[in-house]
Enzyme design. Structure first.
Site, PDB file in Angstrom:
ATOM      1  N   SER A  60      -7.850   2.461   5.586  1.00 21.05           N
ATOM      2  CA  SER A  60      -9.083   3.198   5.277  1.00 21.05           C
ATOM      3  C   SER A  60     -10.016   3.232   6.492  1.00 21.05           C
ATOM      4  O   SER A  60      -9.941   2.372   7.366  1.00 21.05           O
ATOM      5  CB  SER A  60      -9.824   2.530   4.126  1.00 21.05           C
ATOM      6  OG  SER A  60      -8.969   2.309   3.038  1.00 21.05           O
TER       7      SER A  60
HETATM    8  N1  SAH Z   1      -6.319  -2.290   2.725  1.00 23.71           N
HETATM    9  C1  SAH Z   1      -5.243  -1.658   3.435  1.00 23.71           C
HETATM   10  C2  SAH Z   1      -5.089  -0.216   3.016  1.00 23.71           C
HETATM   11  C3  SAH Z   1      -3.671   0.079   2.700  1.00 23.71           C
HETATM   12  S1  SAH Z   1      -3.361   1.605   1.870  1.00 23.71           S
HETATM   13  C4  SAH Z   1      -5.417  -1.830   4.924  1.00 23.71           C
HETATM   14  O1  SAH Z   1      -6.421  -2.379   5.366  1.00 23.71           O
HETATM   15  O2  SAH Z   1      -4.512  -1.433   5.664  1.00 23.71           O
HETATM   16  C5  SAH Z   1      -3.054   1.062   0.231  1.00 23.71           C
HETATM   17  C6  SAH Z   1      -1.848   0.175   0.033  1.00 23.71           C
HETATM   18  O3  SAH Z   1      -1.725  -0.039  -1.371  1.00 23.71           O
HETATM   19  C7  SAH Z   1      -0.517   0.756   0.487  1.00 23.71           C
HETATM   20  O4  SAH Z   1       0.063  -0.084   1.437  1.00 23.71           O
HETATM   21  C8  SAH Z   1       0.314   0.804  -0.805  1.00 23.71           C
HETATM   22  O5  SAH Z   1       1.687   0.504  -0.607  1.00 23.71           O
HETATM   23  C9  SAH Z   1      -0.357  -0.266  -1.641  1.00 23.71           C
HETATM   24  N2  SAH Z   1      -0.131  -0.195  -3.087  1.00 23.71           N
HETATM   25  C10 SAH Z   1      -0.071   0.893  -3.899  1.00 23.71           C
HETATM   26  N3  SAH Z   1       0.171   0.525  -5.173  1.00 23.71           N
HETATM   27  C11 SAH Z   1       0.266  -0.853  -5.160  1.00 23.71           C
HETATM   28  C12 SAH Z   1       0.530  -1.847  -6.167  1.00 23.71           C
HETATM   29  N4  SAH Z   1       0.754  -1.522  -7.443  1.00 23.71           N
HETATM   30  N5  SAH Z   1       0.542  -3.136  -5.785  1.00 23.71           N
HETATM   31  C13 SAH Z   1       0.316  -3.507  -4.502  1.00 23.71           C
HETATM   32  N6  SAH Z   1       0.101  -2.627  -3.511  1.00 23.71           N
HETATM   33  C14 SAH Z   1       0.072  -1.310  -3.838  1.00 23.71           C
END
Ligand code: SAH
Length: 213
Positions: A60
């Site tokens: 993000s």
């Molecule tokens: N906070 C992260 C943003 C990653 S994007 C950062 O700083 O990089 C959101 C992430 O959520 C993705 O990697 C995706 O694979 C994960 N995601 C989606 N659904 C999920 C679930 N049910 N459990 C765990 N992770 C999940």
């Protein structure tokens, strides 16, 4: 690269955008965002933009990370207690959360990203950060109740497990599709008498998916 100066400039921009919580600004200034993105994107690491982190996912914008963490810290001067993050991705937001909380559990459903995040935080000595591989839709009952829960992926609704695992007095911040069919930032406050839901601005997060891969 003089990343300290770039981070200081990023923090000033965050302040200009309305972020004011001292601990949140300090955490944004402390965590080296460029360590969490691919080499080719390093020179964009401190711009106010989301960036690809592989496997179709994105980190993000700094502004969104700071905004969501500020919502969790609203009205508090002391550190948050135990925090659950759903969607570790590259581990950047988890590292920022580790600065403002006593204990942070972060779950990722994609093994490739879970491993990448492990590598990214290795050497940062964040003893209070626990990276977990699993389906965050179910929360992480072993660490409950949480003072705060934050999701970096958005689904149709907020999973009941998250609300169940939130402590009384705790707050959850997550993107979710609201009545109008668009993703909005949603805040849920849990009190002794029930839960209060507040819908904030529209946002655009990657989808929350069930199961692991
Ligand atoms: N906070 C992260 C943003 C990653 S994007 C950062 O700083 O990089 C959101 C992430 O959520 C993705 O990697 C995706 O694979 C994960 N995601 C989606 N659904 C999920 C679930 N049910 N459990 C765990 N992770 C999940």
């Amino acid at each position: 690269m003089d990343s300290r100066a770039l981070r200081a400039a990023m923090v000033r921009k965050l302040q200009a955008q309305g972020v004011s919580h001292p601990a949140v600004l300090a955490a944004m200034g402390a965590v080296e965002r460029h360590r969490f993105v691919d080499t080719a994107l390093v020179n964009q690491a401190y711009e106010d933009t989301s960036l690809p982190i592989g496997l179709g996912q994105t980190i993000s914008k700094p502004n969104v990370v700071a905004r969501m963490i500020e919502l969790l810290c609203e009205g508090r001067t002391e550190k948050l207690g135990r925090v659950l993050e759903i969607g570790t991705g590259c581990g950047y937001q988890a590292a920022v959360l580790s600065q403002v909380s006593r204990e942070i559990y972060s779950m990722e459903r994609l093994r490739g990203l879970h491993e990448k995040a492990r590598e990214n935080v290795r050497g940062l000595r964040l003893a209070n950060l626990h990276l977990l591989f699993g389906d965050g839709m179910l929360g992480f009952a072993q660490g409950a109740p949480y003072a705060a829960i934050i999701a970096a992926a958005g689904g149709e609704a907020i999973p009941q497990a998250w609300i169940d695992q939130l402590a009384v007095g705790g707050r959850l911040v997550a993107p979710a599709v609201t009545g109008v069919g668009q993703q909005h930032l949603v805040v849920i406050d849990k009190t002794a008498t029930g839960v209060k839901k507040t819908v904030l601005e529209p946002v655009l997060f990657v989808p929350l998916k069930s199961g692991v891969a």
